[in-house]
Design an enzyme around this catalytic site. Structure first.
Site, PDB file in Angstrom:
ATOM      1  N   ARG A   2       0.822  -1.216   0.000  1.00  0.00           N
ATOM      2  CA  ARG A   2       0.000   0.000   0.000  1.00  0.00           C
ATOM      3  C   ARG A   2       0.853   1.262   0.000  1.00  0.00           C
ATOM      4  O   ARG A   2       0.500   2.260  -0.639  1.00  0.00           O
ATOM      5  CB  ARG A   2      -0.920   0.007   1.223  1.00  0.00           C
ATOM      6  CG  ARG A   2      -1.841   1.214   1.289  1.00  0.00           C
ATOM      7  CD  ARG A   2      -2.783   1.281   0.103  1.00  0.00           C
ATOM      8  NE  ARG A   2      -3.727   2.385   0.208  1.00  0.00           N
ATOM      9  CZ  ARG A   2      -3.451   3.651  -0.081  1.00  0.00           C
ATOM     10  NH1 ARG A   2      -2.231   3.970  -0.493  1.00  0.00           N
ATOM     11  NH2 ARG A   2      -4.374   4.588   0.039  1.00  0.00           N
ATOM     12  N   GLU A   3       1.976   1.233   0.705  1.00  0.00           N
ATOM     13  CA  GLU A   3       2.771   2.448   0.856  1.00  0.00           C
ATOM     14  C   GLU A   3       3.564   2.803  -0.399  1.00  0.00           C
ATOM     15  O   GLU A   3       3.577   3.951  -0.830  1.00  0.00           O
ATOM     16  CB  GLU A   3       3.733   2.304   2.045  1.00  0.00           C
ATOM     17  CG  GLU A   3       3.058   2.379   3.403  1.00  0.00           C
ATOM     18  CD  GLU A   3       2.641   3.792   3.777  1.00  0.00           C
ATOM     19  OE1 GLU A   3       2.998   4.736   3.053  1.00  0.00           O
ATOM     20  OE2 GLU A   3       1.944   3.948   4.794  1.00  0.00           O
ATOM     21  N   SER A   4       4.256   1.841  -0.987  1.00  0.00           N
ATOM     22  CA  SER A   4       5.175   2.152  -2.088  1.00  0.00           C
ATOM     23  C   SER A   4       4.994   1.253  -3.299  1.00  0.00           C
ATOM     24  O   SER A   4       5.652   1.477  -4.321  1.00  0.00           O
ATOM     25  CB  SER A   4       6.620   2.022  -1.598  1.00  0.00           C
ATOM     26  OG  SER A   4       6.928   0.659  -1.337  1.00  0.00           O
TER      27      SER A   4
ATOM     28  N   TYR B 166      -7.143   3.422   3.252  1.00  0.00           N
ATOM     29  CA  TYR B 166      -5.841   2.848   3.606  1.00  0.00           C
ATOM     30  C   TYR B 166      -6.025   1.619   4.488  1.00  0.00           C
ATOM     31  O   TYR B 166      -5.411   0.574   4.254  1.00  0.00           O
ATOM     32  CB  TYR B 166      -5.013   3.911   4.326  1.00  0.00           C
ATOM     33  CG  TYR B 166      -3.619   3.482   4.716  1.00  0.00           C
ATOM     34  CD1 TYR B 166      -2.545   3.692   3.865  1.00  0.00           C
ATOM     35  CD2 TYR B 166      -3.370   2.893   5.953  1.00  0.00           C
ATOM     36  CE1 TYR B 166      -1.260   3.318   4.226  1.00  0.00           C
ATOM     37  CE2 TYR B 166      -2.096   2.509   6.327  1.00  0.00           C
ATOM     38  CZ  TYR B 166      -1.045   2.727   5.458  1.00  0.00           C
ATOM     39  OH  TYR B 166       0.222   2.345   5.820  1.00  0.00           O
TER      40      TYR B 166
END
Length: 632
Positions: free
Chosen positions: A492-494, A600
């Protein structure tokens, strides 16, 4: 056939047939590129000509020409010969700015192509205004004028010409002023007010005052409601006040709005914003206020569902779900709430039917539905099947060869930029080929983002790579975490880009801010060199996993709260807990005021379950994420 095509026709002959090896060409490229950077004004080096058949020759030529913009003929030749490359577009941009600086307007018009660069667009219409196309240039300038954005300096001459022409109107001035106020561009609004006649300046001054001091809208009873524009000032003042004191805003609105000639759209806008302000504070009165909106948009319809969840009125929830449009109601999120609501209302068979259909969906809501009816979640993996010969042929295209070589010589940023340019030229089938190519190259971030462009969701090895597993497993053991949670956060982040850098400054796979990275280094007694340490996967995963462990401990092992804190910060989660009171976790998540954090949480926890299944582990279940949320 252009020179560009000829160059690559010869290049496509196997490298072994060339007089020098591929490694030698790469070495020569790096040497020439380094020298061009060190001496940008030096003459074009003879040794570069030996690389004419090398894919990155256009990059070298662009690198030199952008520093030597006086070379008119060479630039025009390059723009023709390499028109199908990114470097033609980049050089055209640089050359256009150069021509504008030289006020060479006929040449500017000749070279110009439509662009999203606002400064270049303004230069173009100024060029046309100065070369005999005044009327059409001013018509286009009028369209550019109406914006809430601060305009580039390049637009000043064009707009000055517009203001002093017969094409400029009072309506255009007010339209831009209103946009500026709505976007909180108060400096621009003040500049626009200076262009107004005195009577209009008084109205604009009141508008700015109410915008900067929202409680002053309480004095609206003393305004001359008959003056045009006062109704807009009042409505926007109420909305601004609602952000800080929604109860006062409702009091003023309910007692004063009848004085103003508000149209239905304005009434709906204010009622909607008042309802949202109540919902963001978890106030049960939000449903009643949102119900006053006569013609709700999609956002208000969704928030009516959330407002009904806040008041725990299941019949209201069902009514609000029924009011969603056809596209909204199909979303897994709202199918989950329909099943949950039907069960709460005692409609067990109907609830079961919705859960059964939803259990086929590969999302947090689908996994929750499966557990609720005793089914094992399934991944339903359907890998892309592509003819190897077709894929190989695709990979010999000139643009692909350029990207491949940029990666080979470690020009990672350039490679990523060229990849995005390449994708803009491909159809859906070619995008699938590009996604598979990126996967073959081990370029997982671009493989995932590329296949998303083609909206193909079922090749799970491509969409959910198992990269950096040694570091992930080590961090999982050290921090007593499931590897799937770490992988879910990275995904999810990168999306597995170790070089990822956010606008806010977060870095690396787990998107750590420099301050957080430094704190983790201290907590773990690890050496800290610089913020660039966070671009090293082993360090980023080590620090990011420890930080998540801290969040998990801070929130008593509650996965959902820890994930929310990783995204929004622990202090923000504390503030949400202080106003929400105890409630089921799914309602807490659904009624968060931050859309980013809502999405998120569901993404990370859904991805964690996908990785659990891919790793053949069963330590985590979706239901474990749904412990009741208690008041802080």
């Amino acid at each position: 056939m252009t020179r560009f095509v000829l160059v690559f026709w010869f290049f496509m002959i196997p490298f072994a047939a060339a007089s020098v090896s591929l490694d030698e060409q790469r070495s020569a490229f790096l040497s020439v590129s380094k020298n061009l950077s060190a001496q940008p004004q030096a003459p074009w080096p003879d040794e570069a000509e030996a690389l004419k058949n090398y894919p990155l020759y256009p990059f070298l030529r662009y690198q030199w020409l952008k520093q030597n913009l006086t070379q008119d003929q060479a630039i025009e030749r390059f723009l023709m010969d390499y028109s199908d490359t990114l470097y033609s577009a980049l050089l055209r941009r640089d050359y256009l700015f150069y021509l504008a600086g030289q006020t060479r307007w006929p040449e500017y018009i000749k070279i110009y192509k439509p662009t999203s660069n606002r400064a270049l667009v303004c230069h173009y219409h100024w060029a046309r205004l100065n070369t005999g196309y005044k009327e059409s240039a001013l018509q286009e300038a009028k369209k550019l004028w109406v914006t809430s954005d601060t305009t580039p300096q390049a637009c000043e001459s064009l707009f000055e010409g517009l203001i002093h022409s017969g094409y400029f109107s009072k309506e255009s001035l007010w339209e831009r002023f209103e946009l500026s106020i709505k976007k909180n561009r108060t400096t621009l609004a003040s500049q626009l007010m200076a262009l107004m006649a005195e009577p209009d300046q008084a109205i604009a001054s009141l508008w700015l005052k109410v915008h900067n001091d929202p409680p002053s809208v309480s004095g609206a009873n003393n305004w001359n409601a008959g003056i045009s524009g006062m109704e807009k000032i009042f409505a926007q003042g109420i909305v601004r006040l609602a952000d800080s004191d929604v109860d006062k805003a409702i009091e003023v609105w309910d007692s004063t709005s009848s004085r103003f000639a508000l149209n239905p759209e304005s009434k709906d806008y204010v009622e909607g914003r008042l309802g949202l302000a109540l919902a963001f504070k978890k106030n049960p009165a939000s449903f009643s206020r949102l119900s006053r909106v006569v013609t709700p948009d999609s956002s208000i319809r969704e928030w009516k569902v959330r407002a009904a969840l806040i008041e725990r009125n299941w019949q209201h929830v069902l009514n609000a779900l029924d009011s969603l449009d056809a596209q909204q109601i199909k979303l897994p999120r709202w199918q989950y709430w329909r099943a949950r609501t039907l069960k709460a209302l005692g409609q067990i068979d109907s609830s079961l039917a919705v859960y059964q259909a939803l259990a086929q969906d590969r999302s947090l809501f689908g996994f929750l539905a499966a557990e609720k009816i005793g089914l094992k979640p399934e991944l339903k993996d359907r890998p892309l099947l592509i003819d190897p010969a077709v894929l190989t042929a695709f990979q010999t295209k000139p643009d692909l060869l350029i990207v491949s070589e940029l990666r080979a010589v470690n020009q990672r940023s350039e490679a990523g930029q060229y990849w995005q340019y390449l994708l803009s030229k491909l159809d859906k089938q070619q995008i699938l080929l590009a996604a598979k190519t990126a996967q073959q190259w081990g370029w997982h971030h671009n493989a995932v983002t590329t296949i998303a462009r083609a909206e193909y969701w079922d090749d799970l090895n491509l969409r959910f790579p198992l990269d950096f597993m040694d570091d992930v497993n080590q961090a999982a053991v050290t921090n007593q975490l499931e590897p799937s949670l770490i992988l879910g956060l990275i995904r999810r982040e990168s999306i597995f880009d170790p070089d990822a850098l956010s606008p806010a400054g977060a870095r690396g796979l787990m998107q750590l801010m420099p301050g957080t990275g430094k704190q983790m280094a201290s907590a773990l007694n690890s050496p800290w060199g610089s913020v660039d340490d966070l671009l090293r996967p082993e360090i980023n995963i080590k620090f990011g996993s420890h930080y998540f462990r801290q969040m998990l401990d801070r929130f008593n092992g509650h996965f959902m709260l820890a994930v929310a804190a990783y995204n929004a910060g622990p202090s923000k989660v504390d503030s949400w807990l202080s106003t929400s009171g105890a409630m089921p976790a799914d309602i807490w998540m659904e009624t968060l005021s931050y859309k980013e954090t809502r999405e998120y949480i569901s993404a990370v926890l859904g991805y964690a379950i996908i990785y659990q299944l891919k790793l053949n582990r069963d330590e985590l279940k979706a239901s474990q994420f749904m412990q009741d949320v208690l008041m802080k």
